[in-house]
Scaffold this active site. Structure first.
Site, short mmCIF file in Angstrom:
data_model
loop_
_atom_site.label_atom_id
_atom_site.label_comp_id
_atom_site.label_asym_id
_atom_site.label_seq_id
_atom_site.Cartn_x
_atom_site.Cartn_y
_atom_site.Cartn_z
N ARG A 99 -0.56 -5.17 16.14
CA ARG A 99 -0.26 -3.78 15.73
C ARG A 99 -1.50 -2.92 15.88
O ARG A 99 -2.58 -3.26 15.38
CB ARG A 99 0.26 -3.77 14.28
CG ARG A 99 1.67 -4.32 14.15
CD ARG A 99 2.13 -4.42 12.73
NE ARG A 99 1.47 -5.50 12.02
CZ ARG A 99 1.78 -5.83 10.75
NH1 ARG A 99 2.67 -5.14 10.08
NH2 ARG A 99 1.16 -6.85 10.18
N ALA A 141 -20.26 -2.41 15.89
CA ALA A 141 -19.76 -1.42 16.86
C ALA A 141 -18.90 -2.13 17.89
O ALA A 141 -19.07 -3.32 18.16
CB ALA A 141 -20.93 -0.72 17.53
N LYS A 185 -2.91 3.16 9.70
CA LYS A 185 -1.82 3.68 8.86
C LYS A 185 -2.36 4.30 7.58
O LYS A 185 -1.97 5.40 7.18
CB LYS A 185 -0.88 2.52 8.54
CG LYS A 185 0.10 2.72 7.42
CD LYS A 185 1.04 1.53 7.27
CE LYS A 185 0.36 0.36 6.58
NZ LYS A 185 0.24 0.53 5.12
N CYS A 210 -3.27 -1.78 8.96
CA CYS A 210 -3.71 -1.09 7.74
C CYS A 210 -4.58 0.13 7.98
O CYS A 210 -4.22 1.24 7.60
CB CYS A 210 -4.42 -2.09 6.84
SG CYS A 210 -3.31 -3.37 6.30
N LEU A 259 -6.43 -7.83 1.24
CA LEU A 259 -6.44 -9.04 2.07
C LEU A 259 -6.70 -8.68 3.52
O LEU A 259 -6.04 -7.80 4.06
CB LEU A 259 -5.09 -9.76 1.96
CG LEU A 259 -4.59 -10.08 0.55
CD1 LEU A 259 -3.20 -10.72 0.62
CD2 LEU A 259 -5.57 -10.97 -0.20
N THR A 301 0.86 -1.19 0.00
CA THR A 301 0.00 0.00 0.00
C THR A 301 0.89 1.23 0.00
O THR A 301 1.65 1.46 0.94
CB THR A 301 -0.91 -0.01 1.24
OG1 THR A 301 -1.68 -1.22 1.22
CG2 THR A 301 -1.84 1.18 1.25
#
Ligand code: UDX
Length: 453
Positions: free
Chosen positions: A329, A253, A264, A261, A154, A122
């Site tokens: 992450r 929710a 970032k 992803c 993905l 990306t």
């Protein structure tokens, strides 16, 4: 059978390489981390992804997939080279492209025949042009090449399914012949193929992720309003999702999104807009709402345990950023544990898969071997990741183990009345009835949403 090189053997590269090999191509996957390559040669994978070890082993055994640290070896017979290296969040949210630069330079220095260079990482809009410049300037002498953007869509935990059953393949290039070559590579996936220019393909990726993140922050904002007004956001999502223009997915929710992803990519898109003098108000709101969702869980604990959480023991169920992955992450659990630690609370935690990462990333959390061990002596339990194994716990055993029967359901995996029947004080996210709104349950229990058709 085509010959493919993959640069970067992480979440995207390993899945991409293994799947293209499984489609009958010859794939050489490269990583600069020697230990990672040596482990892969022994069948030890650097990531947890359901089904990945089997598909890797199958294709290594069939001689379609191999691993190396050598660009010479990777590119020797390659017709295509996928750049699948990380693009971590850098300063001010800008994507850090150092690994893309390094890969492009190494490809340029090594290639001795024409290549189609494919950006799967990306990358910010305009990176395709930048990669072209780097390759051209780095080559010792001109060798024909083309650059194609082929963004990945993905999801961790379902990456193999997503690769083999894409909703669409997006390709962008200034060289339409190269784009159609890459399109042919994807024909066995039997999905629509969108062919456009480089910048548009790069923007499709960012806009898609930003929209999905927006959908999540939207339903979380609706949840917060539901809570005040006594509506149940889970049933709101059902009613909304039946509208084909809206769709049910990404309307769950909870404590908000994490992962490598969405955080970032939304930040990178915001940065791209800002440097162009545009004001990404909506994207900023998406980020702000997402950050607030972590705090909501702590606010509920304060509502039930008192403002001073010092000395309280809080159990965290689920630490990975989502189920079926070990990835932590930007995991909500990290933020929640940090807020609780600063409030003087003691945290215990359990996750079915991500304990190794949790030990490194959550040093202040006492890690346990089961949800029941977490519940022992807890003043409250918080569900942070909706692992299936949390959905059918022995709630009697949990009740008995806890110091106080308080459950904060950060992913709305339980039904309120069932928890109340078990004697728990239960709080979901946006479930309407909770004490804060003072809305009483109907005497006959919840009506629930019935779909007649
Ligand atoms: C995402 C995109 O879905 C994928 O297309 C892209 O290529 C990479 O980023 P991923 O981050 O792996 O995939 O997981 P995803 O399933 O999209 O979930 C992202 C986050 O959103 C998780 O933290 C999840 O818990 C959260 N989420 C998801 C919600 O909070 N509510 C939802 O309804 C859906």
């Amino acid at each position: 059978m085509r010959s493919i090189a993959v640069v970067g053997v992480g979440y995207v590269g390993l899945v991409t390489g293994a799947c293209f090999a499984d489609l009958g191509n010859k794939v050489v996957a490269l990583d600069i981390i020697e230990e990672r390559v040596e482990n892969l040669k022994k069948g030890i994978l650097p990531i947890y992804e359901p089904g990945l070890s089997e598909i890797v082993a199958r294709n290594v055994d069939a001689g379609r997939l191999s691993f190396t640290t050598s660009y010479e070896e990777a590119l020797a017979e390659a017709e295509f080279v996928f750049i699948c290296v990380g693009t971590p969040q850098g300063v001010d949210g800008e994507a850090d492209l150092q690994y893309v630069r390094s890969a492009a330079e190494s490809i340029a220095q090594t290639m001795d025949h024409s290549l189609i260079v494919i950006n799967k990482s990306t990358v910010p809009v305009g990176t395709g042009d930048w990669v072209s410049d780097i390759v051209r300037e780095t080559q010792s002498h001109p060798i024909p090449f083309s650059v194609v953007s082929c963004p990945e869509f993905l999801r961790e935990g379902s990456a193999l399914v997503d690769f083999m059953n894409p909703d669409r393949t997006v390709l962008g290039s200034l060289d339409q012949d190269a784009a159609s070559e890459v399109a042919h590579l994807h024909l066995p996936l039997r999905a629509p193929i969108v062919i456009t220019d480089l910048r548009t393909a790069e923007m499709i990726k960012y806009a898609s992720n930003a929209f999905l993140a927006t959908k999540i922050s939207f339903i979380n904002e609706i949840a917060n309003i539901c809570e005040a007004l006594g509506a149940d956001v889970k049933e709101v999502a059902v009613g909304m999702g039946l509208d084909k223009r809206i769709g049910r997915f990404f309307l769950d929710a909870g404590v908000g999104y994490g992962g490598s992803c969405f955080p970032k990519d939304v930040s990178a898109l915001k940065h791209m807009a800002t440097v162009q003098g545009k004001h990404p108000q909506l994207l900023q709101a998406v980020v702000d709402i997402n950050g607030f969702q972590r705090k909501i869980v702590v606010n509920k604990l304060r509502e039930l345990l008192g403002d001073d959480l010092s000395g309280k023991t809080i159990g965290l169920l689920g630490l990975a950023f989502k189920p079926n992955t070990d990835d932590m992450r930007e995991a909500p659990a990290i933020d929640i544990a940090e807020i609780l630690f600063e409030a003087g609370a003691k945290c215990k935690g359990y996750d079915p898969v991500s304990m190794k990462h949790a030990a490194q990333m959550m040093p202040n959390v006492v890690l346990c071997n089961s949800p029941y061990e977490v519940a022992e002596g807890c003043d409250a339990l918080v569900v942070i990741t909706e692992w299936n194994e949390f959905k059918n716990l022995d709630m009697e055993r949990i009740y008995t183990a806890m110091k106080r029967p308080i459950i904060i359901d950060g992913r709305n995996i339980y039904e309120p009345e069932m928890m109340t029947e078990h004697g728990f004080t239960y709080r979901g996210i946006g479930r309407g009835y909770n004490g804060a709104s003072g809305v009483e349950l109907p005497s006959n229990g919840r009506t629930g949403v019935t779909q007649t058709s």
